[in-house]
Write a protein that holds these residues in place. Structure first.
Motif, mmCIF file in Angstrom:
data_model
loop_
_atom_site.group_PDB
_atom_site.id
_atom_site.type_symbol
_atom_site.label_atom_id
_atom_site.label_comp_id
_atom_site.label_asym_id
_atom_site.label_seq_id
_atom_site.Cartn_x
_atom_site.Cartn_y
_atom_site.Cartn_z
ATOM 1 N N SER A 1 -4.050 -5.588 -10.693
ATOM 2 C CA SER A 1 -3.602 -6.469 -9.617
ATOM 3 C C SER A 1 -2.267 -5.966 -9.072
ATOM 4 O O SER A 1 -1.346 -5.695 -9.834
ATOM 5 C CB SER A 1 -3.469 -7.915 -10.114
ATOM 6 O OG SER A 1 -2.639 -7.987 -11.256
ATOM 7 N N VAL A 2 -2.195 -5.844 -7.757
ATOM 8 C CA VAL A 2 -1.037 -5.248 -7.091
ATOM 9 C C VAL A 2 -0.555 -6.149 -5.968
ATOM 10 O O VAL A 2 -1.360 -6.638 -5.169
ATOM 11 C CB VAL A 2 -1.394 -3.862 -6.498
ATOM 12 C CG1 VAL A 2 -0.139 -3.182 -5.956
ATOM 13 C CG2 VAL A 2 -2.092 -2.989 -7.518
ATOM 14 N N ILE B 1 -7.439 3.301 -3.659
ATOM 15 C CA ILE B 1 -8.486 2.417 -4.189
ATOM 16 C C ILE B 1 -9.845 3.103 -4.142
ATOM 17 O O ILE B 1 -10.633 3.011 -5.088
ATOM 18 C CB ILE B 1 -8.511 1.086 -3.412
ATOM 19 C CG1 ILE B 1 -7.246 0.270 -3.710
ATOM 20 C CG2 ILE B 1 -9.747 0.269 -3.778
ATOM 21 C CD1 ILE B 1 -7.108 -0.979 -2.865
ATOM 22 N N ALA C 1 -0.219 -1.373 2.090
ATOM 23 C CA ALA C 1 -1.598 -1.857 1.941
ATOM 24 C C ALA C 1 -2.511 -1.249 2.993
ATOM 25 O O ALA C 1 -3.689 -1.010 2.739
ATOM 26 C CB ALA C 1 -1.627 -3.381 2.027
ATOM 27 N N THR D 1 1.827 -5.817 -2.677
ATOM 28 C CA THR D 1 2.359 -4.682 -1.928
ATOM 29 C C THR D 1 2.775 -5.069 -0.525
ATOM 30 O O THR D 1 2.287 -6.052 0.048
ATOM 31 C CB THR D 1 1.304 -3.562 -1.858
ATOM 32 O OG1 THR D 1 1.810 -2.460 -1.109
ATOM 33 C CG2 THR D 1 0.033 -4.066 -1.203
ATOM 34 N N VAL E 1 -9.766 -3.724 -8.501
ATOM 35 C CA VAL E 1 -8.402 -3.640 -7.970
ATOM 36 C C VAL E 1 -8.203 -4.805 -7.011
ATOM 37 O O VAL E 1 -8.945 -4.946 -6.031
ATOM 38 C CB VAL E 1 -8.148 -2.308 -7.248
ATOM 39 C CG1 VAL E 1 -6.722 -2.278 -6.688
ATOM 40 C CG2 VAL E 1 -8.369 -1.133 -8.191
ATOM 41 N N ARG E 2 -7.233 -5.652 -7.311
ATOM 42 C CA ARG E 2 -6.954 -6.830 -6.488
ATOM 43 C C ARG E 2 -5.602 -6.662 -5.808
ATOM 44 O O ARG E 2 -4.611 -6.357 -6.458
ATOM 45 C CB ARG E 2 -6.963 -8.092 -7.352
ATOM 46 C CG ARG E 2 -8.307 -8.318 -8.055
ATOM 47 C CD ARG E 2 -8.255 -9.446 -9.049
ATOM 48 N NE ARG E 2 -9.524 -9.599 -9.766
ATOM 49 C CZ ARG E 2 -9.713 -10.407 -10.790
ATOM 50 N NH1 ARG E 2 -8.701 -11.153 -11.239
ATOM 51 N NH2 ARG E 2 -10.893 -10.466 -11.380
ATOM 52 N N VAL E 3 -5.589 -6.879 -4.501
ATOM 53 C CA VAL E 3 -4.399 -6.596 -3.697
ATOM 54 C C VAL E 3 -3.899 -7.860 -3.011
ATOM 55 O O VAL E 3 -4.684 -8.604 -2.413
ATOM 56 C CB VAL E 3 -4.706 -5.517 -2.644
ATOM 57 C CG1 VAL E 3 -3.477 -5.266 -1.768
ATOM 58 C CG2 VAL E 3 -5.165 -4.229 -3.314
ATOM 59 N N SER E 4 -2.593 -8.088 -3.103
ATOM 60 C CA SER E 4 -1.928 -9.139 -2.322
ATOM 61 C C SER E 4 -0.935 -8.453 -1.395
ATOM 62 O O SER E 4 0.034 -7.841 -1.859
ATOM 63 C CB SER E 4 -1.186 -10.116 -3.249
ATOM 64 O OG SER E 4 -2.067 -10.767 -4.130
ATOM 65 N N ASP E 5 -1.186 -8.479 -0.085
ATOM 66 C CA ASP E 5 -0.255 -7.857 0.860
ATOM 67 C C ASP E 5 0.692 -8.934 1.374
ATOM 68 O O ASP E 5 0.309 -9.805 2.154
ATOM 69 C CB ASP E 5 -1.003 -7.160 1.997
ATOM 70 C CG ASP E 5 -2.053 -8.037 2.657
ATOM 71 O OD1 ASP E 5 -2.501 -9.014 2.033
ATOM 72 O OD2 ASP E 5 -2.416 -7.753 3.818
ATOM 73 N N VAL F 1 0.822 -10.499 -11.028
ATOM 74 C CA VAL F 1 0.292 -9.172 -10.727
ATOM 75 C C VAL F 1 0.811 -8.198 -11.778
ATOM 76 O O VAL F 1 1.806 -8.459 -12.452
ATOM 77 C CB VAL F 1 0.712 -8.689 -9.319
ATOM 78 C CG1 VAL F 1 0.099 -9.574 -8.237
ATOM 79 C CG2 VAL F 1 2.231 -8.650 -9.187
ATOM 80 N N LEU G 1 -2.724 2.662 0.189
ATOM 81 C CA LEU G 1 -3.487 1.916 -0.804
ATOM 82 C C LEU G 1 -5.008 2.067 -0.659
ATOM 83 O O LEU G 1 -5.698 2.284 -1.664
ATOM 84 C CB LEU G 1 -3.081 0.442 -0.768
ATOM 85 C CG LEU G 1 -3.241 -0.326 -2.082
ATOM 86 C CD1 LEU G 1 -2.426 0.293 -3.194
ATOM 87 C CD2 LEU G 1 -2.834 -1.786 -1.892
#
Length: 310
Positions: A96-97, A112, A104, A99, A124-128, A143, A108
């Protein structure tokens, strides 16, 4: 604990095979050593597990009562070991990232895609999000790590340098700034500005540079996302100050992107993690892959920084 597991395995083997000799061979022990392990297990449990004579070995009532529970213990330990080996071997897990949106949209997705090809069972979980929110998510351990800028001194997080991002002016091709070289911050503030919202790393960097230069601005618009700011530039609402990575984050067709040569307008981006916390094997591999993907970018930014110092 490991010795206790061996004792339980020895007990289960004897119970299943009804023979100390066959059980010893199965668990790779001599018969006397196996007998010692069973005796030690009986002493630790406080009950006799087997009735045995020269002809047969049978479970006592206590042994029959305990056998299902001890079998479950072994099964659960086997499951734990299997999961542990899968995590260490990057065969399962989650990364979990949190960014910055510019990362992102640029580096990224490439990382990924490569990571998924090598490790298809790891999500892979992304929080922009903006820079301040990245720090919050890292500190709350929501994260594994963040990719962003340091927003102030904070002993609860560690920041490891990753790359640098030069600030540029974004304006329409027919704008009066087009062709001005070198382009400085004082040249830009003569026009209405479109800036990212307060709390973003870019806004903080620009405000520090404005204060250092003693410059005042006319703010035309604010935007949370760089793509929105670029759209506002395209609509003729003003000049935007954005990082060079915004070229990857948004369509800049018809827009001139010119580096701002005023000192200090370089955004440092790093890997952010909570102080004293280790990354999982999957997260470590993903960080390494991000560095590989950013290799050409890192070389570009290194050359850029060297030129800026001259």
């Amino acid at each position: 604990m490991l010795q206790g597991v061996r004792h339980i395995k020895a007990f289960v083997a004897v119970a299943r095979l009804g023979s100390f000799t066959r059980a010893a061979a199965e668990v790779n022990l001599s018969q006397p050593a196996l007998t010692v392990q069973i005796r030690q297990l009986e002493e630790s449990l406080g009950v006799r597990l087997f009735d045995r004579n020269k002809r047969q070995v049978v479970l006592t009532q206590a042994g029959r009562d305990l056998l299902p529970a001890l079998q479950r213990v072994l099964a659960e330990l086997d499951a734990v070991m299997s999961v542990s080996h899968d995590l260490a071997g990057l065969r399962r897990g989650t990364v979990s990232v949190a960014t910055l949106p510019s990362v992102a949209a640029g580096l990224l997705p490439i990382a990924i895609r490569r990571f998924a090809a090598d490790h298809p069972n790891i999500d892979v979980r992304v929080s922009d999000v903006v820079a301040e929110r990245i720090i919050q998510l890292v500190k709350a351990e929501e994260v594994d790590f963040g990719i962003g800028s340091r927003v102030g001194p904070d002993r609860d997080v560690e920041v490891i340098d990753f790359l640098c991002d030069r600030m540029c002016a974004f304006f329409p091709a027919d704008h009066p700034l087009n062709g001005r070289r070198p382009l400085l911050l004082k040249d830009i503030v003569a026009y209405p500005l479109i800036l990212t919202a307060r709390g973003t790393s870019v806004r903080s960097l620009v405000e520090r540079a404005l204060e250092k230069e003693g410059l005042e601005i006319s703010l035309s618009c604010e935007a949370n996302y760089m793509s929105t700011a670029v759209g506002m530039v395209r609509a003729g609402l003003g000049v935007s100050v954005l990082p060079e990575s915004a070229v990857d984050a948004a369509s800049c067709e018809g827009i001139v992107v010119e580096p701002i040569r005023t000192a200090g307008l370089v955004r440092r981006i790093g890997f952010i993690r909570k102080a004293g916390r280790s990354l999982s094997p999957a997260a470590e591999r993903f960080v390494a892959l991000l560095r590989e993907v950013a290799g050409p970018t890192l070389a570009h930014f290194s050359a850029m920084e060297t030129a800026a110092k001259r």
